[in-house]
Motif scaffolding. Sequence first.
Motif, PDB file in Angstrom:
ATOM      1  N   GLY A 151       0.799  -1.227   0.000  1.00  0.00           N
ATOM      2  CA  GLY A 151       0.000   0.000   0.000  1.00  0.00           C
ATOM      3  C   GLY A 151       0.824   1.264   0.000  1.00  0.00           C
ATOM      4  N   GLU A 152       0.141   2.353   0.381  1.00  0.00           N
ATOM      5  CA  GLU A 152       0.759   3.676   0.394  1.00  0.00           C
ATOM      6  C   GLU A 152       2.026   3.640   1.228  1.00  0.00           C
ATOM      7  OE1 GLU A 152      -0.870   6.302  -1.334  1.00  0.00           O
ATOM      8  OE2 GLU A 152      -1.658   4.371  -1.969  1.00  0.00           O
ATOM      9  N   LEU A 153       2.989   4.450   0.890  1.00  0.00           N
ATOM     10  CA  LEU A 153       4.214   4.343   1.655  1.00  0.00           C
ATOM     11  C   LEU A 153       4.978   5.652   1.769  1.00  0.00           C
ATOM     12  CD1 LEU A 153       6.229   2.541   3.116  1.00  0.00           C
ATOM     13  CD2 LEU A 153       7.278   2.027   0.929  1.00  0.00           C
ATOM     14  N   THR A 154       5.308   5.968   3.016  1.00  0.00           N
ATOM     15  CA  THR A 154       6.320   6.972   3.274  1.00  0.00           C
ATOM     16  C   THR A 154       7.444   6.222   3.956  1.00  0.00           C
ATOM     17  OG1 THR A 154       4.861   8.853   3.497  1.00  0.00           O
ATOM     18  CG2 THR A 154       6.890   8.960   4.710  1.00  0.00           C
ATOM     19  N   LEU A 155       8.585   6.135   3.331  1.00  0.00           N
ATOM     20  CA  LEU A 155       9.709   5.439   3.948  1.00  0.00           C
ATOM     21  C   LEU A 155      10.801   6.452   4.225  1.00  0.00           C
ATOM     22  CD1 LEU A 155      11.250   2.861   4.771  1.00  0.00           C
ATOM     23  CD2 LEU A 155      11.988   2.659   2.416  1.00  0.00           C
ATOM     24  N   VAL A 156      11.025   6.736   5.497  1.00  0.00           N
ATOM     25  CA  VAL A 156      12.050   7.698   5.856  1.00  0.00           C
ATOM     26  C   VAL A 156      13.128   6.973   6.635  1.00  0.00           C
ATOM     27  CG1 VAL A 156      12.554   9.839   7.071  1.00  0.00           C
ATOM     28  CG2 VAL A 156      10.369   9.565   5.935  1.00  0.00           C
ATOM     29  N   LEU A 157      14.326   6.924   6.094  1.00  0.00           N
ATOM     30  CA  LEU A 157      15.428   6.238   6.760  1.00  0.00           C
ATOM     31  C   LEU A 157      16.409   7.268   7.297  1.00  0.00           C
ATOM     32  CD1 LEU A 157      15.908   3.509   4.051  1.00  0.00           C
ATOM     33  CD2 LEU A 157      14.781   3.251   6.235  1.00  0.00           C
ATOM     34  N   THR A 158      17.290   6.793   8.153  1.00  0.00           N
ATOM     35  CA  THR A 158      18.301   7.678   8.698  1.00  0.00           C
ATOM     36  C   THR A 158      19.485   7.698   7.748  1.00  0.00           C
ATOM     37  OG1 THR A 158      17.556   6.928  10.817  1.00  0.00           O
ATOM     38  CG2 THR A 158      19.594   8.137  10.793  1.00  0.00           C
ATOM     39  N   SER A 159      20.079   8.851   7.637  1.00  0.00           N
ATOM     40  CA  SER A 159      21.236   8.964   6.771  1.00  0.00           C
ATOM     41  C   SER A 159      22.343   8.053   7.288  1.00  0.00           C
ATOM     42  CB  SER A 159      21.697  10.417   6.796  1.00  0.00           C
ATOM     43  OG  SER A 159      23.029  10.493   6.402  1.00  0.00           O
ATOM     44  N   ASN A 160      22.875   7.183   6.454  1.00  0.00           N
ATOM     45  CA  ASN A 160      24.028   6.397   6.868  1.00  0.00           C
ATOM     46  C   ASN A 160      24.906   6.055   5.686  1.00  0.00           C
ATOM     47  OD1 ASN A 160      23.337   3.781   5.747  1.00  0.00           O
ATOM     48  ND2 ASN A 160      21.777   3.627   7.322  1.00  0.00           N
ATOM     49  N   GLU A 161      26.040   5.457   5.974  1.00  0.00           N
ATOM     50  CA  GLU A 161      27.050   5.250   4.931  1.00  0.00           C
ATOM     51  C   GLU A 161      26.587   4.275   3.861  1.00  0.00           C
ATOM     52  OE1 GLU A 161      27.433   4.967   8.154  1.00  0.00           O
ATOM     53  OE2 GLU A 161      28.521   6.803   8.601  1.00  0.00           O
ATOM     54  N   GLU A 162      25.950   3.180   4.318  1.00  0.00           N
ATOM     55  CA  GLU A 162      25.482   2.207   3.337  1.00  0.00           C
ATOM     56  C   GLU A 162      24.000   2.445   3.134  1.00  0.00           C
ATOM     57  OE1 GLU A 162      26.503  -1.879   4.444  1.00  0.00           O
ATOM     58  OE2 GLU A 162      28.176  -1.052   5.565  1.00  0.00           O
ATOM     59  N   LYS A 163      23.656   3.064   2.048  1.00  0.00           N
ATOM     60  CA  LYS A 163      22.243   3.376   1.832  1.00  0.00           C
ATOM     61  C   LYS A 163      21.428   2.109   1.675  1.00  0.00           C
ATOM     62  CE  LYS A 163      21.827   8.082   0.776  1.00  0.00           C
ATOM     63  NZ  LYS A 163      21.586   9.200  -0.062  1.00  0.00           N
ATOM     64  N   TYR A 164      20.307   2.078   2.344  1.00  0.00           N
ATOM     65  CA  TYR A 164      19.409   0.937   2.233  1.00  0.00           C
ATOM     66  C   TYR A 164      18.847   0.883   0.823  1.00  0.00           C
ATOM     67  CZ  TYR A 164      15.258  -1.920   2.835  1.00  0.00           C
ATOM     68  OH  TYR A 164      14.291  -2.871   2.692  1.00  0.00           O
ATOM     69  N   ASN A 165      18.884  -0.285   0.250  1.00  0.00           N
ATOM     70  CA  ASN A 165      18.412  -0.435  -1.112  1.00  0.00           C
ATOM     71  C   ASN A 165      16.927  -0.774  -1.094  1.00  0.00           C
ATOM     72  OD1 ASN A 165      18.353  -0.669  -3.823  1.00  0.00           O
ATOM     73  ND2 ASN A 165      20.007  -2.182  -3.960  1.00  0.00           N
ATOM     74  N   PHE A 166      16.110   0.120  -1.571  1.00  0.00           N
ATOM     75  CA  PHE A 166      14.667  -0.074  -1.523  1.00  0.00           C
ATOM     76  C   PHE A 166      14.288  -1.350  -2.286  1.00  0.00           C
ATOM     77  CE2 PHE A 166      10.355   0.439  -3.086  1.00  0.00           C
ATOM     78  CZ  PHE A 166       9.701   0.827  -1.942  1.00  0.00           C
ATOM     79  N   PRO A 167      13.553  -2.266  -1.633  1.00  0.00           N
ATOM     80  CA  PRO A 167      13.219  -3.532  -2.313  1.00  0.00           C
ATOM     81  C   PRO A 167      12.158  -3.321  -3.392  1.00  0.00           C
ATOM     82  CG  PRO A 167      12.235  -3.475  -0.126  1.00  0.00           C
ATOM     83  CD  PRO A 167      12.983  -2.186  -0.281  1.00  0.00           C
ATOM     84  N   CYS A 168      12.608  -3.344  -4.636  1.00  0.00           N
ATOM     85  CA  CYS A 168      11.688  -3.074  -5.741  1.00  0.00           C
ATOM     86  C   CYS A 168      10.647  -4.173  -5.896  1.00  0.00           C
ATOM     87  CB  CYS A 168      12.457  -2.891  -7.039  1.00  0.00           C
ATOM     88  SG  CYS A 168      13.379  -1.377  -6.986  1.00  0.00           S
ATOM     89  N   SER A 169      10.880  -5.336  -5.236  1.00  0.00           N
ATOM     90  CA  SER A 169       9.899  -6.412  -5.323  1.00  0.00           C
ATOM     91  C   SER A 169       8.552  -5.940  -4.761  1.00  0.00           C
ATOM     92  CB  SER A 169      10.391  -7.622  -4.534  1.00  0.00           C
ATOM     93  OG  SER A 169      10.670  -7.244  -3.207  1.00  0.00           O
ATOM     94  N   ASN A 190       5.081  -7.156  -9.871  1.00  0.00           N
ATOM     95  CA  ASN A 190       3.957  -8.086  -9.994  1.00  0.00           C
ATOM     96  C   ASN A 190       2.622  -7.413  -9.719  1.00  0.00           C
ATOM     97  OD1 ASN A 190       5.638 -10.229 -10.555  1.00  0.00           O
ATOM     98  ND2 ASN A 190       6.016 -10.603  -8.389  1.00  0.00           N
ATOM     99  N   GLY A 191       2.488  -6.209 -10.143  1.00  0.00           N
ATOM    100  CA  GLY A 191       1.202  -5.535 -10.010  1.00  0.00           C
ATOM    101  C   GLY A 191       0.962  -4.876  -8.670  1.00  0.00           C
ATOM    102  N   SER A 192       1.785  -5.186  -7.641  1.00  0.00           N
ATOM    103  CA  SER A 192       1.480  -4.604  -6.322  1.00  0.00           C
ATOM    104  C   SER A 192       1.796  -3.110  -6.290  1.00  0.00           C
ATOM    105  CB  SER A 192       2.207  -5.349  -5.210  1.00  0.00           C
ATOM    106  OG  SER A 192       3.563  -5.491  -5.525  1.00  0.00           O
ATOM    107  N   GLY A 193       2.680  -2.649  -7.162  1.00  0.00           N
ATOM    108  CA  GLY A 193       2.949  -1.215  -7.214  1.00  0.00           C
ATOM    109  C   GLY A 193       1.828  -0.437  -7.873  1.00  0.00           C
ATOM    110  N   ASP A 194       0.992  -1.150  -8.613  1.00  0.00           N
ATOM    111  CA  ASP A 194      -0.038  -0.450  -9.377  1.00  0.00           C
ATOM    112  C   ASP A 194      -1.151   0.137  -8.531  1.00  0.00           C
ATOM    113  OD1 ASP A 194       1.063  -0.575 -11.856  1.00  0.00           O
ATOM    114  OD2 ASP A 194       0.253  -2.555 -12.298  1.00  0.00           O
ATOM    115  N   SER A 195      -1.248  -0.309  -7.263  1.00  0.00           N
ATOM    116  CA  SER A 195      -2.312   0.243  -6.428  1.00  0.00           C
ATOM    117  C   SER A 195      -1.815   1.422  -5.595  1.00  0.00           C
ATOM    118  CB  SER A 195      -2.859  -0.844  -5.502  1.00  0.00           C
ATOM    119  OG  SER A 195      -1.819  -1.279  -4.650  1.00  0.00           O
TER     120      SER A 195
END
Lengths: 489, 173
Positions: free
Chosen positions: A143-161, A165-170
């Motif tokens: 669903g809807e998403l606000t993802l706020v992470l803390t600044s750090n050296e190794e940036k978290y890689n947003f899981p595109c999964s 498969n259509g879940s991003g379409d909603s």
Amino acid sequence: MPPTSPLDPIYHRTRGLHELNRLMSLRREQRRLQIETYQFLAQCAKRKESPCQQDNSQCVKRMRYSGPDLPEDIWHHIHSLLPLQDAARAACVSQAFLRFWRCHPNLIFSWKTMGLNKVPHKKGGIVRDYNNKVDGIMKNHSGELTLVLTSNEEKYNFPCSLLSNGSGDSIQSLRLVHCSFCPTVGLVSLRSLTRLHLSCVCIINTDIEYLLSDALALERLEIKRCGEINCLAIPCLLQRLSFLGVFGCFGLQMLESKAPNLCSFHFEGKQVQFSLEEPVRSKNLEVVFPNSVCYARVELPFSMPDIETLNVISSCEMVDTPTGPGKFLHLRYLRITFPTWRFSRAYYFSLSSFLDASPFLETFILCISQKEKHGLTFKEPICLRQIPEHRHDKLKNVKITGFSAIRSLVELTCHIMENTTSLECLTLDTLCTQLRCSDGNIDVCLPLDQDVIKGVHNSLLAIRTYIEGKIPSTVKFNVREPCSRCHGW
Amino acid sequence: MATGSGAAAAAADAEEKESGSRMITLTSNEGKAFVVTEASARQSATIRSMVDDGGCVDKGFPLPNVDSKTLARVIQYCDEHGNKEAHTVDERAALAKFDKDFIAELDADKAFLYDVTMAANYLHIQGLFALTTQCIADTIKGKTPEEIRTAFGIEYDLTAQDEEEIKEEDTHA
């Protein structure tokens, strides 16, 4: 109690397990209670029974979910008001609450909410731990998403999964802060996305290009401090895009928009980036960069010919506003803000060139943010510089905040008074702050130092000496002074 | 100016009009009529749009989803926010105090709090909806799952699979 300290990540893990074990042992007891709960809810349903069909169906639903006594959408809203830790904890309440957690729209992961203590010498490990934790939560999210992470050296890689498969379409709204985002071509699809906000996100040109070519429902796009982007081209496919904001992307070299219905454009950065190849049919523009007043006066009549509302914020201007050939034939509202004081004292009068190029201007607001140092001596008369053929017959409202006793500013004001036949209201605010308790935006006015108070006295004297006498009786004239309640004025 | 108390909002006196302010009749699902000032009724975006569309102001507005007890309480809120000014610091402080007392009283009766929340949602009274939902959220804050279940009368219905997933998230974490 687990023997570990609350500062240790293990403590939180163990606590989670401990909580879960307790819950499982409670289950048998809960089953027994379930029967009682059903009876209770049946009673509730009875109490609420009404001949209305809708109400009945709601009662049935309540019984089936046997959960909270409010519709799910309201619970979703309530859940979204919870801080992350509370929202996560509440996931163990029931299936309904677990669903709310899966769609909790505000995932704001600080070190503290993740139960991590940032210790410098083991930073690498902690960062990985943090990223793993985020990943564990993200995997089940929807669903809807606000993802706020803390600044750090190794940036978290947003899981595109999450978006494939259509879940991003909603998803309608996506806000990512401090992570890296590499949408895979052909997998990620965001067909319902109307709002996209990327802040401090590692994303490269080709990825953002791909993302934008797919998000056809996009209405609002905000990109802040994404340093990897050096070319941003908004395709004409984005028919619904109405708001574009680009802030502090200092790697950017080319910005282009072909979105046909873009009506609001906000840009903050370096002037060199703001080169619009083709005319942009936007009606509202806000630009923030050094020398933006000069740029706007020279370039915008050609690169944004339809502009109706213009808000220019400039930290410094190297030269006076030039006069030039271009005209703003649709401009009705102009606001110029100088948040610092790096202008020659003779500068302000040159702004009249802007007014003179805008024959349909109705509102002019000038905000100046610093106190004057060497004001008028009040001995010399103000002789108006004669500029022929610049009559304003549409300008109705003029407001200058931070008005002070500077010759060129007094001259500008007098120039407007002498050449405007349509003026209805002139407001001169002797303070640069817009915040006053009497306007209701703060409880108590900010304190003023002695220099400011002295400046206000000078400004009032300048208004009385040079301006008051020129104001026709038809014009509503407001002089705003410091607050009488807070400053005993 | 209309009377501040909504409950006493002269239900029977539809004729009692004060100069300068139209009166509007709202009818609960039990058929009870409540007469309120237009300013009070306009706190509801639902009613506001009906009034502006030139709807049946004279006939009044039936509210089939709201019972009398709930409507009386909702009107109490709307009267306070619609009929009173909020320009000065003191006026705003008085309104804030009203909100605080209003929600404290509602919080004591969860079922009634839900009813008012649903009415605020149905009538689109933004301020009231924000007030009640924030109150419910505040009740959840800082509580263990068990305490939340007790506070809201929720049964435990997580399946073994749900638990496995939570465990997964938590230990991953």
